[in-house]
Design a protein around this motif. Sequence first.
Motif, PDB file in Angstrom:
ATOM      1  N   PHE A  86       0.826  -1.208   0.000  1.00 51.90           N
ATOM      2  CA  PHE A  86       0.000   0.000   0.000  1.00 51.90           C
ATOM      3  C   PHE A  86       0.863   1.263   0.000  1.00 51.90           C
ATOM      4  CE2 PHE A  86       0.595  -0.631   4.574  1.00 51.90           C
ATOM      5  CZ  PHE A  86       0.859   0.663   5.021  1.00 51.90           C
ATOM      6  N   VAL A  87       2.104   1.180   0.514  1.00 47.95           N
ATOM      7  CA  VAL A  87       2.996   2.339   0.492  1.00 47.95           C
ATOM      8  C   VAL A  87       3.345   2.699  -0.943  1.00 47.95           C
ATOM      9  CG1 VAL A  87       5.278   3.193   1.179  1.00 47.95           C
ATOM     10  CG2 VAL A  87       3.908   1.830   2.780  1.00 47.95           C
ATOM     11  N   ARG A  89       1.542   2.246  -3.439  1.00 49.92           N
ATOM     12  CA  ARG A  89       0.334   2.655  -4.165  1.00 49.92           C
ATOM     13  C   ARG A  89      -0.208   4.011  -3.723  1.00 49.92           C
ATOM     14  NH1 ARG A  89      -0.412  -3.167  -3.955  1.00 49.92           N
ATOM     15  NH2 ARG A  89      -1.415  -3.116  -1.900  1.00 49.92           N
ATOM     16  N   ARG A  90       0.427   4.629  -2.745  1.00 53.42           N
ATOM     17  CA  ARG A  90      -0.121   5.864  -2.189  1.00 53.42           C
ATOM     18  C   ARG A  90      -0.238   6.995  -3.207  1.00 53.42           C
ATOM     19  NH1 ARG A  90       3.240   6.054   3.524  1.00 53.42           N
ATOM     20  NH2 ARG A  90       1.751   4.832   4.781  1.00 53.42           N
ATOM     21  N   ASP A  91       0.751   7.084  -4.109  1.00 48.18           N
ATOM     22  CA  ASP A  91       0.787   8.229  -5.016  1.00 48.18           C
ATOM     23  C   ASP A  91       0.207   7.932  -6.397  1.00 48.18           C
ATOM     24  OD1 ASP A  91       2.770   6.498  -5.773  1.00 48.18           O
ATOM     25  OD2 ASP A  91       4.264   8.050  -6.186  1.00 48.18           O
TER      26      ASP A  91
END
Length: 447
Positions: A86-87, A89-91
């Motif tokens: 998920f890190v 995919r944050r941006d």
Amino acid sequence: MDDVPVFASSARIQARLHAVSATVFPENNVPRSPPPSPSKDDKRRDGVPADVPNALAGKNMFKFTLIPTKNAGADMSAVPRYVPGFVHRRDIEQRTIDLANEAMKPTPPPSPSAEARPGAELPEPEYLRKLKPGDVELVFLGTGSAVPAKYRNVSGFSMQFGGEGYRGNIMLDTGEGSLAQMIRRFGASAVDEKLREMRMVWISHIHADHHVGLPRILTARAEIFRRDGVEPPIIPVVGPRALRRFLDYYEDLERLHCDFIDLSETTQDKWSSETMSPQVARLRTALMGSDLDEIVAVPVHHCAHAYGAKLVGKRGWTMVYSGDTRPCPSLVAAARDATLLVHEATFENGMEEEAVKKRHSTTKEAVQTGIDAGAYRTILTHFSQRYPKIPIFDGTYTERTAVAFDLMSVDFAGLSSLPKLLPAVRSLFESDDEIAREAQIDGDDDE
């Protein structure tokens, strides 16, 4: 040995592609919980028996300095750190997510006027609608050419069969690192089971980027059976005649427990002959219980003894894999009305002279082969390593064409929606600043 990926950039791309489609780009083999973060002063003794003094467990990228003595000792600063998906995919831009959601909507039947346009959508075959998830799945273990690179490994495929009454799997081409790619995709324990259930291996031609991973796969398979106290059963390996010599030399070092079958003995006339040849008979026996009825060698235009493959399923589907080739009539004929054509697209459009010189295909030529054959879906693969992200497209793209990535899973039950993911994937890479900053790799060594 660790759950944390060593190839951080590749893992990052996989995590971001997962946002486009969790089914096509799964995250099955990820750590269940974050491992502890290592540091230079970390004195943990993971995996070292309590009665062994003054010892540390090795890790990927672990270093131990001897000289200079002022820096002597363990250094874990380069050991990869766990980064949850998920890190990564944050941006991701909302536009990419919207395109991915749009791709999941049902596709309306093609209109009569659209059917007349070259490359337009085709009606979904009835037999395809009957397939359930897990019945037939193709996993791309490597989608690059010549040599492994940062984002793409060299050619390799795993094809699995399931559903009521069917089981087993096969491999098509096994470039170096194919076994490691399987472990990255499925996990070590799951790979053990897949190797037990493997029915055959098929190699398209003698270039190293298509077969160097074969001995490791065969020896790993043999190790699993021996660990179970069972003599490893013989497995057919179908390949070009020069591969036999390679396997014979390797057998001087380590038993592979394989039965070599020359590709030329598996052409359509051999499968159709009223008198079944011993080679075809051995293949039919090996494929019993799987969904694969035939795997026919199709001569193609690349190097000596190069072939594509036509796979015929018992539930009505057909798949054609081009191997490496220039566009050729034999492949078009084999892929006529096929469910899926997997075609190499080593060079971008405009590099036709280079493609002819090295006997490969451009993107346009690969797409046109699918159109000429009337294949329901075409997936492009075997990209030059000068294209680290998505290959360059122009107007030759059709709504029946998709692009392959490493560790991508193509379930035939979801084949109809696959091309609709391309706009979201393209958007994902266009907005990826990290990839945009990287220089492209010189692709002069494409084979």
